[in-house]
Design a protein around this motif. Sequence first.
Motif, PDB file in Angstrom:
ATOM      1  N   LYS A   1      26.924  19.901  18.231  1.00  0.00           N
ATOM      2  CA  LYS A   1      25.893  18.981  17.716  1.00  0.00           C
ATOM      3  C   LYS A   1      26.506  17.737  17.072  1.00  0.00           C
ATOM      4  O   LYS A   1      26.165  17.343  15.938  1.00  0.00           O
ATOM      5  CB  LYS A   1      24.968  19.700  16.738  1.00  0.00           C
ATOM      6  CG  LYS A   1      24.142  20.807  17.391  1.00  0.00           C
ATOM      7  CD  LYS A   1      23.254  21.526  16.393  1.00  0.00           C
ATOM      8  CE  LYS A   1      22.274  22.493  17.046  1.00  0.00           C
ATOM      9  NZ  LYS A   1      22.787  23.297  18.145  1.00  0.00           N
TER      10      LYS A   1
ATOM     11  N   TRP B   1      30.310  19.693  27.463  1.00  0.00           N
ATOM     12  CA  TRP B   1      28.920  19.499  27.046  1.00  0.00           C
ATOM     13  C   TRP B   1      28.483  20.599  26.080  1.00  0.00           C
ATOM     14  O   TRP B   1      27.894  20.324  25.040  1.00  0.00           O
ATOM     15  CB  TRP B   1      28.011  19.479  28.273  1.00  0.00           C
ATOM     16  CG  TRP B   1      26.549  19.394  27.914  1.00  0.00           C
ATOM     17  CD1 TRP B   1      25.705  20.420  27.615  1.00  0.00           C
ATOM     18  CD2 TRP B   1      25.767  18.200  27.792  1.00  0.00           C
ATOM     19  NE1 TRP B   1      24.442  19.959  27.323  1.00  0.00           N
ATOM     20  CE2 TRP B   1      24.458  18.592  27.420  1.00  0.00           C
ATOM     21  CE3 TRP B   1      26.044  16.844  27.954  1.00  0.00           C
ATOM     22  CZ2 TRP B   1      23.428  17.674  27.219  1.00  0.00           C
ATOM     23  CZ3 TRP B   1      25.013  15.933  27.752  1.00  0.00           C
ATOM     24  CH2 TRP B   1      23.730  16.350  27.384  1.00  0.00           C
ATOM     25  N   ARG B   2      28.765  21.842  26.445  1.00  0.00           N
ATOM     26  CA  ARG B   2      28.342  22.951  25.585  1.00  0.00           C
ATOM     27  C   ARG B   2      29.024  22.871  24.229  1.00  0.00           C
ATOM     28  O   ARG B   2      28.402  23.131  23.183  1.00  0.00           O
ATOM     29  CB  ARG B   2      28.647  24.284  26.261  1.00  0.00           C
ATOM     30  CG  ARG B   2      28.099  25.486  25.496  1.00  0.00           C
ATOM     31  CD  ARG B   2      28.059  26.732  26.345  1.00  0.00           C
ATOM     32  NE  ARG B   2      27.399  27.821  25.657  1.00  0.00           N
ATOM     33  CZ  ARG B   2      26.080  27.984  25.569  1.00  0.00           C
ATOM     34  NH1 ARG B   2      25.294  27.099  26.139  1.00  0.00           N
ATOM     35  NH2 ARG B   2      25.549  28.997  24.916  1.00  0.00           N
TER      36      ARG B   2
ATOM     37  N   SER C   1      33.167  27.944  21.762  1.00  0.00           N
ATOM     38  CA  SER C   1      32.299  27.650  22.900  1.00  0.00           C
ATOM     39  C   SER C   1      32.926  28.251  24.145  1.00  0.00           C
ATOM     40  O   SER C   1      34.127  28.068  24.383  1.00  0.00           O
ATOM     41  CB  SER C   1      32.134  26.135  23.064  1.00  0.00           C
ATOM     42  OG  SER C   1      31.358  25.826  24.191  1.00  0.00           O
TER      43      SER C   1
ATOM     44  N   TRP D   1      29.396  27.420  30.007  1.00  0.00           N
ATOM     45  CA  TRP D   1      28.276  26.500  30.072  1.00  0.00           C
ATOM     46  C   TRP D   1      27.059  27.275  30.545  1.00  0.00           C
ATOM     47  O   TRP D   1      27.165  28.373  31.094  1.00  0.00           O
ATOM     48  CB  TRP D   1      28.571  25.363  31.055  1.00  0.00           C
ATOM     49  CG  TRP D   1      28.929  25.886  32.408  1.00  0.00           C
ATOM     50  CD1 TRP D   1      28.083  26.101  33.460  1.00  0.00           C
ATOM     51  CD2 TRP D   1      30.216  26.334  32.857  1.00  0.00           C
ATOM     52  NE1 TRP D   1      28.751  26.646  34.526  1.00  0.00           N
ATOM     53  CE2 TRP D   1      30.071  26.799  34.177  1.00  0.00           C
ATOM     54  CE3 TRP D   1      31.480  26.373  32.262  1.00  0.00           C
ATOM     55  CZ2 TRP D   1      31.135  27.295  34.914  1.00  0.00           C
ATOM     56  CZ3 TRP D   1      32.541  26.881  32.996  1.00  0.00           C
ATOM     57  CH2 TRP D   1      32.368  27.331  34.312  1.00  0.00           C
ATOM     58  N   ALA D   2      25.900  26.703  30.345  1.00  0.00           N
ATOM     59  CA  ALA D   2      24.660  27.265  30.873  1.00  0.00           C
ATOM     60  C   ALA D   2      24.195  26.409  32.041  1.00  0.00           C
ATOM     61  O   ALA D   2      24.618  25.256  32.194  1.00  0.00           O
ATOM     62  CB  ALA D   2      23.589  27.296  29.783  1.00  0.00           C
TER      63      ALA D   2
ATOM     64  N   GLU E   1      21.429  24.934  32.484  1.00  0.00           N
ATOM     65  CA  GLU E   1      20.777  23.708  32.026  1.00  0.00           C
ATOM     66  C   GLU E   1      21.782  22.658  31.566  1.00  0.00           C
ATOM     67  O   GLU E   1      21.492  21.458  31.581  1.00  0.00           O
ATOM     68  CB  GLU E   1      19.773  24.003  30.915  1.00  0.00           C
ATOM     69  CG  GLU E   1      20.324  24.744  29.726  1.00  0.00           C
ATOM     70  CD  GLU E   1      20.124  26.246  29.811  1.00  0.00           C
ATOM     71  OE1 GLU E   1      20.020  26.886  28.739  1.00  0.00           O
ATOM     72  OE2 GLU E   1      20.066  26.786  30.940  1.00  0.00           O
ATOM     73  N   ASP E   2      22.992  23.090  31.145  1.00  0.00           N
ATOM     74  CA  ASP E   2      24.036  22.126  30.799  1.00  0.00           C
ATOM     75  C   ASP E   2      24.441  21.316  32.030  1.00  0.00           C
ATOM     76  O   ASP E   2      24.688  20.104  31.938  1.00  0.00           O
ATOM     77  CB  ASP E   2      25.261  22.843  30.235  1.00  0.00           C
ATOM     78  CG  ASP E   2      24.981  23.575  28.932  1.00  0.00           C
ATOM     79  OD1 ASP E   2      24.047  23.179  28.224  1.00  0.00           O
ATOM     80  OD2 ASP E   2      25.689  24.552  28.641  1.00  0.00           O
TER      81      ASP E   2
ATOM     82  N   VAL F   1      27.731  19.189  22.501  1.00  0.00           N
ATOM     83  CA  VAL F   1      26.301  18.938  22.355  1.00  0.00           C
ATOM     84  C   VAL F   1      25.550  20.201  21.943  1.00  0.00           C
ATOM     85  O   VAL F   1      24.912  20.259  20.888  1.00  0.00           O
ATOM     86  CB  VAL F   1      25.710  18.365  23.663  1.00  0.00           C
ATOM     87  CG1 VAL F   1      24.211  18.121  23.522  1.00  0.00           C
ATOM     88  CG2 VAL F   1      26.431  17.074  24.049  1.00  0.00           C
ATOM     89  N   THR F   2      25.627  21.250  22.781  1.00  0.00           N
ATOM     90  CA  THR F   2      24.841  22.454  22.539  1.00  0.00           C
ATOM     91  C   THR F   2      25.255  23.153  21.250  1.00  0.00           C
ATOM     92  O   THR F   2      24.405  23.542  20.439  1.00  0.00           O
ATOM     93  CB  THR F   2      24.979  23.425  23.725  1.00  0.00           C
ATOM     94  OG1 THR F   2      24.712  22.733  24.941  1.00  0.00           O
ATOM     95  CG2 THR F   2      24.024  24.587  23.585  1.00  0.00           C
ATOM     96  N   ILE F   3      26.556  23.333  21.042  1.00  0.00           N
ATOM     97  CA  ILE F   3      27.054  24.074  19.886  1.00  0.00           C
ATOM     98  C   ILE F   3      27.540  23.150  18.779  1.00  0.00           C
ATOM     99  O   ILE F   3      27.194  23.321  17.612  1.00  0.00           O
ATOM    100  CB  ILE F   3      28.172  25.041  20.320  1.00  0.00           C
ATOM    101  CG1 ILE F   3      27.573  26.159  21.189  1.00  0.00           C
ATOM    102  CG2 ILE F   3      28.909  25.627  19.111  1.00  0.00           C
ATOM    103  CD1 ILE F   3      28.569  27.111  21.774  1.00  0.00           C
TER     104      ILE F   3
ATOM    105  N   SER G   1      21.756  18.764  32.883  1.00  0.00           N
ATOM    106  CA  SER G   1      21.835  17.654  31.932  1.00  0.00           C
ATOM    107  C   SER G   1      22.962  16.702  32.303  1.00  0.00           C
ATOM    108  O   SER G   1      22.812  15.469  32.209  1.00  0.00           O
ATOM    109  CB  SER G   1      22.048  18.181  30.511  1.00  0.00           C
ATOM    110  OG  SER G   1      20.949  18.940  30.072  1.00  0.00           O
TER     111      SER G   1
END
Length: 337
Positions: free
Chosen positions: A151, A143-144, A284, A287-288, A290-291, A147-149, A294
Amino acid sequence: MRAAVIYEHGGPGTVRYETNFADPVAQAGEVVLKVGAASLNYHDVFTRNGMPGITVPMPMIMALDLAGEIVEVGPGVEGGWKVGDRVMVDPSDRKTFGGVIGEARHGGLAEYCAIPDHHLVRLPDDVSFETAACLPVAYGTAWRMMVTIGKVRAGERVLVLGASGGVGTCCVQLAKLAGAEVVAAASSPEKLARLKALGADHLIDYKQEDFMKWVFGTFGKPHRRLYEKGMDVVVNFTGGDTWVKSLRTLHRGGRILTCGATAGYDPKEDLRFIWSYELQVLGSNGWAREDLTSLLDLVRSGKLQPVVDRTYALDQVNEAFQHLEDRKVFGKILVKP
Protein backbone atom coordinates in the motif's frame (compact mmCIF):
# COMPACT_ATOMS: atom_id res chain seq x y z
CA MET A 1 9.44 -28.88 -32.70
CA ARG A 2 12.37 -26.78 -31.53
CA ALA A 3 12.77 -26.61 -27.77
CA ALA A 4 15.28 -25.86 -24.99
CA VAL A 5 15.29 -28.84 -22.63
CA ILE A 6 16.94 -30.08 -19.45
CA TYR A 7 17.29 -33.82 -18.81
CA GLU A 8 18.90 -33.43 -15.39
CA HIS A 9 19.75 -30.63 -12.99
CA GLY A 10 22.96 -28.75 -13.64
CA GLY A 11 24.71 -25.41 -13.80
CA PRO A 12 25.31 -22.89 -16.59
CA GLY A 13 25.41 -24.28 -20.11
CA THR A 14 23.41 -27.45 -19.39
CA VAL A 15 20.21 -26.55 -21.25
CA ARG A 16 20.02 -28.51 -24.50
CA TYR A 17 18.64 -26.98 -27.69
CA GLU A 18 16.80 -29.57 -29.76
CA THR A 19 15.14 -29.36 -33.15
CA ASN A 20 12.99 -32.51 -33.05
CA PHE A 21 11.38 -32.55 -29.61
CA ALA A 22 7.90 -34.09 -29.70
CA ASP A 23 5.08 -31.66 -30.50
CA PRO A 24 2.54 -31.26 -27.67
CA VAL A 25 -1.01 -32.56 -28.14
CA ALA A 26 -3.92 -30.94 -26.34
CA GLN A 27 -5.37 -33.31 -23.74
CA ALA A 28 -8.75 -32.84 -22.04
CA GLY A 29 -9.02 -29.33 -20.63
CA GLU A 30 -5.91 -28.12 -22.46
CA VAL A 31 -5.01 -25.91 -25.37
CA VAL A 32 -1.81 -25.83 -27.41
CA LEU A 33 -0.17 -22.43 -27.86
CA LYS A 34 2.20 -21.30 -30.53
CA VAL A 35 4.61 -19.44 -28.29
CA GLY A 36 5.05 -15.80 -29.24
CA ALA A 37 7.53 -14.93 -26.49
CA ALA A 38 8.80 -16.20 -23.15
CA SER A 39 10.84 -14.52 -20.44
CA LEU A 40 13.36 -15.83 -17.94
CA ASN A 41 13.17 -15.48 -14.16
CA TYR A 42 15.50 -16.57 -11.38
CA HIS A 43 12.94 -19.28 -10.67
CA ASP A 44 14.06 -20.85 -13.96
CA VAL A 45 17.66 -20.81 -12.74
CA PHE A 46 16.59 -22.58 -9.54
CA THR A 47 14.62 -25.13 -11.58
CA ARG A 48 17.65 -25.84 -13.76
CA ASN A 49 19.97 -26.11 -10.76
CA GLY A 50 17.54 -28.12 -8.64
CA MET A 51 15.74 -27.05 -5.46
CA PRO A 52 15.55 -29.06 -2.22
CA GLY A 53 12.16 -30.67 -1.76
CA ILE A 54 10.94 -30.01 -5.30
CA THR A 55 10.89 -32.84 -7.83
CA VAL A 56 11.01 -31.71 -11.45
CA PRO A 57 9.85 -34.33 -13.99
CA MET A 58 12.45 -34.84 -16.69
CA PRO A 59 12.86 -33.92 -19.44
CA MET A 60 11.61 -30.42 -18.69
CA ILE A 61 11.08 -27.34 -20.84
CA MET A 62 11.43 -24.35 -18.53
CA ALA A 63 10.09 -20.74 -18.52
CA LEU A 64 7.13 -19.84 -16.34
CA ASP A 65 6.29 -16.69 -18.28
CA LEU A 66 4.95 -16.98 -21.80
CA ALA A 67 2.34 -15.65 -24.17
CA GLY A 68 1.11 -16.86 -27.52
CA GLU A 69 -1.76 -17.85 -29.79
CA ILE A 70 -4.01 -20.88 -29.45
CA VAL A 71 -3.53 -23.33 -32.32
CA GLU A 72 -5.37 -26.36 -30.90
CA VAL A 73 -8.21 -26.79 -28.41
CA GLY A 74 -8.61 -30.09 -26.57
CA PRO A 75 -11.86 -31.70 -25.46
CA GLY A 76 -13.72 -30.23 -22.50
CA VAL A 77 -11.95 -26.87 -22.51
CA GLU A 78 -13.84 -24.28 -20.49
CA GLY A 79 -13.91 -20.52 -20.96
CA GLY A 80 -14.94 -20.33 -24.60
CA TRP A 81 -11.36 -20.50 -25.87
CA LYS A 82 -10.88 -21.05 -29.59
CA VAL A 83 -8.12 -21.33 -32.18
CA GLY A 84 -6.65 -17.90 -32.91
CA ASP A 85 -7.20 -16.44 -29.44
CA ARG A 86 -4.24 -14.50 -28.04
CA VAL A 87 -3.39 -15.37 -24.43
CA MET A 88 -1.01 -14.66 -21.58
CA VAL A 89 -0.24 -17.59 -19.29
CA ASP A 90 -0.67 -17.29 -15.53
CA PRO A 91 1.93 -19.89 -14.47
CA SER A 92 0.41 -20.54 -11.03
CA ASP A 93 -1.88 -23.59 -10.78
CA ARG A 94 -4.91 -22.13 -9.00
CA LYS A 95 -7.12 -25.17 -9.63
CA THR A 96 -5.26 -28.32 -8.65
CA PHE A 97 -2.23 -26.67 -6.95
CA GLY A 98 -0.07 -29.16 -8.77
CA GLY A 99 2.88 -26.87 -9.40
CA VAL A 100 3.84 -24.10 -11.79
CA ILE A 101 4.33 -24.02 -15.54
CA GLY A 102 7.96 -24.59 -16.48
CA GLU A 103 8.61 -26.67 -13.36
CA ALA A 104 5.77 -29.18 -12.95
CA ARG A 105 4.98 -29.29 -16.68
CA HIS A 106 6.53 -27.92 -19.86
CA GLY A 107 6.88 -24.15 -20.17
CA GLY A 108 7.64 -21.52 -22.76
CA LEU A 109 11.13 -22.34 -24.09
CA ALA A 110 9.73 -24.06 -27.17
CA GLU A 111 7.79 -23.40 -30.35
CA TYR A 112 4.60 -24.87 -28.87
CA CYS A 113 3.29 -25.48 -25.37
CA ALA A 114 0.25 -27.35 -24.01
CA ILE A 115 -1.48 -25.36 -21.25
CA PRO A 116 -4.53 -26.24 -19.08
CA ASP A 117 -7.39 -23.80 -19.62
CA HIS A 118 -7.35 -22.44 -16.06
CA HIS A 119 -3.91 -20.88 -16.69
CA LEU A 120 -5.13 -18.74 -19.60
CA VAL A 121 -5.59 -14.96 -19.44
CA ARG A 122 -7.15 -13.26 -22.45
CA LEU A 123 -4.66 -10.92 -24.11
CA PRO A 124 -5.95 -7.73 -25.73
CA ASP A 125 -4.85 -7.09 -29.32
CA ASP A 126 -2.98 -3.94 -28.29
CA VAL A 127 -0.64 -5.78 -25.89
CA SER A 128 2.23 -7.61 -27.58
CA PHE A 129 3.33 -11.13 -26.77
CA GLU A 130 6.69 -9.69 -25.69
CA THR A 131 5.09 -7.33 -23.19
CA ALA A 132 2.75 -10.00 -21.85
CA ALA A 133 5.61 -12.46 -21.33
CA CYS A 134 7.24 -9.97 -18.93
CA LEU A 135 4.27 -9.56 -16.64
CA PRO A 136 3.19 -12.52 -14.47
CA VAL A 137 6.17 -13.48 -12.31
CA ALA A 138 8.17 -10.26 -11.96
CA TYR A 139 5.50 -7.63 -12.45
CA GLY A 140 2.77 -9.63 -10.74
CA THR A 141 5.04 -10.08 -7.74
CA ALA A 142 5.94 -6.39 -7.69
CA TRP A 143 2.28 -5.33 -7.93
CA ARG A 144 1.23 -7.54 -5.03
CA MET A 145 4.15 -6.38 -2.90
CA MET A 146 3.85 -2.65 -3.62
CA VAL A 147 0.11 -2.19 -4.11
CA THR A 148 -1.94 -5.06 -2.66
CA ILE A 149 0.14 -5.63 0.50
CA GLY A 150 2.57 -2.71 0.79
CA LYS A 151 0.00 0.00 0.00
CA VAL A 152 2.67 2.50 -1.06
CA ARG A 153 1.16 5.99 -1.01
CA ALA A 154 1.81 9.45 -2.40
CA GLY A 155 4.39 11.44 -0.50
CA GLU A 156 6.18 8.42 0.99
CA ARG A 157 9.90 7.88 0.63
CA VAL A 158 10.59 4.44 -0.84
CA LEU A 159 14.00 2.74 -1.12
CA VAL A 160 14.20 -0.08 -3.68
CA LEU A 161 17.20 -2.40 -3.31
CA GLY A 162 18.09 -4.49 -6.34
CA ALA A 163 16.20 -1.99 -8.44
CA SER A 164 17.60 -3.00 -11.82
CA GLY A 165 16.02 -6.46 -12.21
CA GLY A 166 12.57 -7.42 -13.42
CA VAL A 167 10.87 -7.00 -10.03
CA GLY A 168 12.94 -3.94 -9.13
CA THR A 169 12.25 -1.95 -12.30
CA CYS A 170 8.53 -2.58 -11.83
CA CYS A 171 8.72 -1.50 -8.16
CA VAL A 172 10.33 1.78 -9.20
CA GLN A 173 7.59 2.43 -11.76
CA LEU A 174 4.76 1.50 -9.39
CA ALA A 175 6.14 3.67 -6.59
CA LYS A 176 6.33 6.64 -8.96
CA LEU A 177 2.79 5.98 -10.19
CA ALA A 178 1.67 6.08 -6.56
CA GLY A 179 3.31 9.49 -6.13
CA ALA A 180 6.19 8.36 -3.90
CA GLU A 181 9.71 9.76 -3.73
CA VAL A 182 11.87 6.89 -4.98
CA VAL A 183 15.43 5.96 -4.08
CA ALA A 184 16.84 3.27 -6.39
CA ALA A 185 19.93 1.22 -5.56
CA ALA A 186 21.88 -0.64 -8.25
CA SER A 187 25.41 -1.79 -9.01
CA SER A 188 26.64 0.39 -11.88
CA PRO A 189 26.40 3.92 -13.30
CA GLU A 190 24.78 2.50 -16.45
CA LYS A 191 21.97 0.84 -14.52
CA LEU A 192 21.47 3.92 -12.38
CA ALA A 193 21.15 6.11 -15.46
CA ARG A 194 18.39 3.85 -16.78
CA LEU A 195 16.65 3.90 -13.39
CA LYS A 196 16.72 7.70 -13.47
CA ALA A 197 15.04 7.53 -16.88
CA LEU A 198 12.34 5.34 -15.30
CA GLY A 199 11.62 8.10 -12.80
CA ALA A 200 13.83 7.38 -9.78
CA ASP A 201 14.38 10.58 -7.78
CA HIS A 202 17.60 9.49 -6.05
CA LEU A 203 20.26 6.97 -7.01
CA ILE A 204 22.69 4.88 -4.96
CA ASP A 205 25.57 2.86 -6.41
CA TYR A 206 25.71 0.27 -3.63
CA LYS A 207 29.14 -0.93 -4.75
CA GLN A 208 30.55 2.51 -4.08
CA GLU A 209 28.41 3.71 -1.18
CA ASP A 210 26.75 2.24 1.90
CA PHE A 211 23.02 2.70 1.32
CA MET A 212 22.27 3.02 5.05
CA LYS A 213 24.78 5.84 5.48
CA TRP A 214 23.41 7.48 2.33
CA VAL A 215 19.91 7.48 3.81
CA PHE A 216 21.18 8.90 7.12
CA GLY A 217 23.06 11.64 5.30
CA THR A 218 20.20 12.53 2.95
CA PHE A 219 17.04 12.15 5.05
CA GLY A 220 18.46 12.03 8.57
CA LYS A 221 19.02 9.17 10.99
CA PRO A 222 15.69 7.79 12.28
CA HIS A 223 14.84 8.20 15.96
CA ARG A 224 12.56 5.75 17.75
CA ARG A 225 10.41 8.60 19.07
CA LEU A 226 9.87 10.28 15.70
CA TYR A 227 7.74 9.38 12.69
CA GLU A 228 10.08 11.13 10.33
CA LYS A 229 13.60 11.07 8.91
CA GLY A 230 14.88 7.97 7.15
CA MET A 231 12.56 5.98 4.89
CA ASP A 232 8.87 5.19 4.98
CA VAL A 233 9.30 1.97 2.96
CA VAL A 234 12.23 -0.27 2.04
CA VAL A 235 11.79 -2.91 -0.66
CA ASN A 236 14.24 -5.70 0.13
CA PHE A 237 14.07 -9.05 -1.66
CA THR A 238 17.81 -9.65 -1.34
CA GLY A 239 18.09 -10.50 2.36
CA GLY A 240 21.62 -11.38 3.44
CA ASP A 241 23.72 -8.60 4.91
CA THR A 242 21.34 -5.89 3.66
CA TRP A 243 18.57 -6.90 6.07
CA VAL A 244 19.54 -5.18 9.33
CA LYS A 245 20.73 -2.11 7.45
CA SER A 246 17.32 -1.94 5.81
CA LEU A 247 15.62 -2.03 9.22
CA ARG A 248 17.85 0.76 10.47
CA THR A 249 16.91 3.10 7.61
CA LEU A 250 13.20 3.06 8.54
CA HIS A 251 11.60 5.64 10.80
CA ARG A 252 9.10 4.67 13.46
CA GLY A 253 6.15 2.86 11.90
CA GLY A 254 8.08 2.19 8.67
CA ARG A 255 7.51 -0.83 6.45
CA ILE A 256 9.91 -3.33 4.91
CA LEU A 257 8.51 -5.25 1.95
CA THR A 258 9.99 -8.56 0.89
CA CYS A 259 9.22 -11.21 -1.71
CA GLY A 260 12.46 -13.19 -1.78
CA ALA A 261 16.00 -13.61 -0.49
CA THR A 262 18.40 -13.69 -3.44
CA ALA A 263 21.44 -12.91 -1.26
CA GLY A 264 20.56 -15.22 1.62
CA TYR A 265 17.40 -16.41 3.38
CA ASP A 266 18.87 -16.55 6.91
CA PRO A 267 20.19 -13.05 7.57
CA LYS A 268 21.35 -11.61 10.84
CA GLU A 269 18.36 -10.13 12.64
CA ASP A 270 18.00 -7.36 15.22
CA LEU A 271 14.61 -7.48 16.87
CA ARG A 272 15.28 -4.28 18.80
CA PHE A 273 14.62 -2.23 15.69
CA ILE A 274 11.38 -4.04 14.95
CA TRP A 275 9.74 -3.53 18.34
CA SER A 276 11.28 -0.22 19.37
CA TYR A 277 10.53 1.45 16.01
CA GLU A 278 7.20 -0.40 15.57
CA LEU A 279 8.32 -1.62 12.16
CA GLN A 280 6.14 -3.71 9.89
CA VAL A 281 7.78 -6.61 8.02
CA LEU A 282 5.40 -7.49 5.19
CA GLY A 283 5.93 -10.60 3.09
CA SER A 284 4.50 -11.08 -0.37
CA ASN A 285 4.29 -14.35 -2.27
CA GLY A 286 3.33 -14.42 -5.93
CA TRP A 287 0.27 -12.69 -7.34
CA ALA A 288 -3.47 -13.07 -7.76
CA ARG A 289 -5.29 -13.28 -11.09
CA GLU A 290 -6.76 -9.83 -10.54
CA ASP A 291 -3.21 -8.47 -10.12
CA LEU A 292 -2.45 -9.57 -13.69
CA THR A 293 -5.57 -7.95 -15.12
CA SER A 294 -4.69 -4.72 -13.27
CA LEU A 295 -1.23 -4.81 -14.85
CA LEU A 296 -2.72 -5.32 -18.32
CA ASP A 297 -4.94 -2.27 -17.74
CA LEU A 298 -1.91 -0.18 -16.75
CA VAL A 299 0.03 -1.32 -19.81
CA ARG A 300 -2.88 -0.53 -22.11
CA SER A 301 -3.23 2.94 -20.58
CA GLY A 302 0.45 3.65 -21.25
CA LYS A 303 1.20 4.19 -17.55
CA LEU A 304 3.41 1.09 -17.22
CA GLN A 305 5.89 -0.32 -19.69
CA PRO A 306 7.83 -3.52 -18.95
CA VAL A 307 11.56 -3.02 -19.33
CA VAL A 308 13.28 -5.48 -21.68
CA ASP A 309 17.05 -5.78 -21.48
CA ARG A 310 17.69 -8.23 -24.35
CA THR A 311 15.89 -10.67 -26.59
CA TYR A 312 17.49 -14.02 -27.42
CA ALA A 313 16.67 -16.71 -29.97
CA LEU A 314 15.78 -20.15 -28.65
CA ASP A 315 19.13 -21.61 -29.66
CA GLN A 316 20.85 -18.90 -27.56
CA VAL A 317 19.11 -19.97 -24.35
CA ASN A 318 22.32 -20.74 -22.44
CA GLU A 319 23.63 -17.29 -23.28
CA ALA A 320 20.37 -15.83 -21.99
CA PHE A 321 20.71 -17.72 -18.70
CA GLN A 322 24.33 -16.63 -18.37
CA HIS A 323 23.41 -12.98 -18.86
CA LEU A 324 20.80 -13.31 -16.11
CA GLU A 325 23.13 -15.09 -13.70
CA ASP A 326 25.96 -12.61 -14.27
CA ARG A 327 23.56 -9.94 -12.96
CA LYS A 328 24.20 -7.80 -16.00
CA VAL A 329 20.52 -7.63 -16.78
CA PHE A 330 18.41 -4.49 -16.54
CA GLY A 331 14.75 -5.47 -16.53
CA LYS A 332 13.65 -8.65 -18.28
CA ILE A 333 15.25 -11.14 -20.67
CA LEU A 334 13.05 -12.42 -23.47
CA VAL A 335 13.45 -15.63 -25.46
CA LYS A 336 11.61 -15.97 -28.76
CA PRO A 337 11.26 -19.30 -30.61
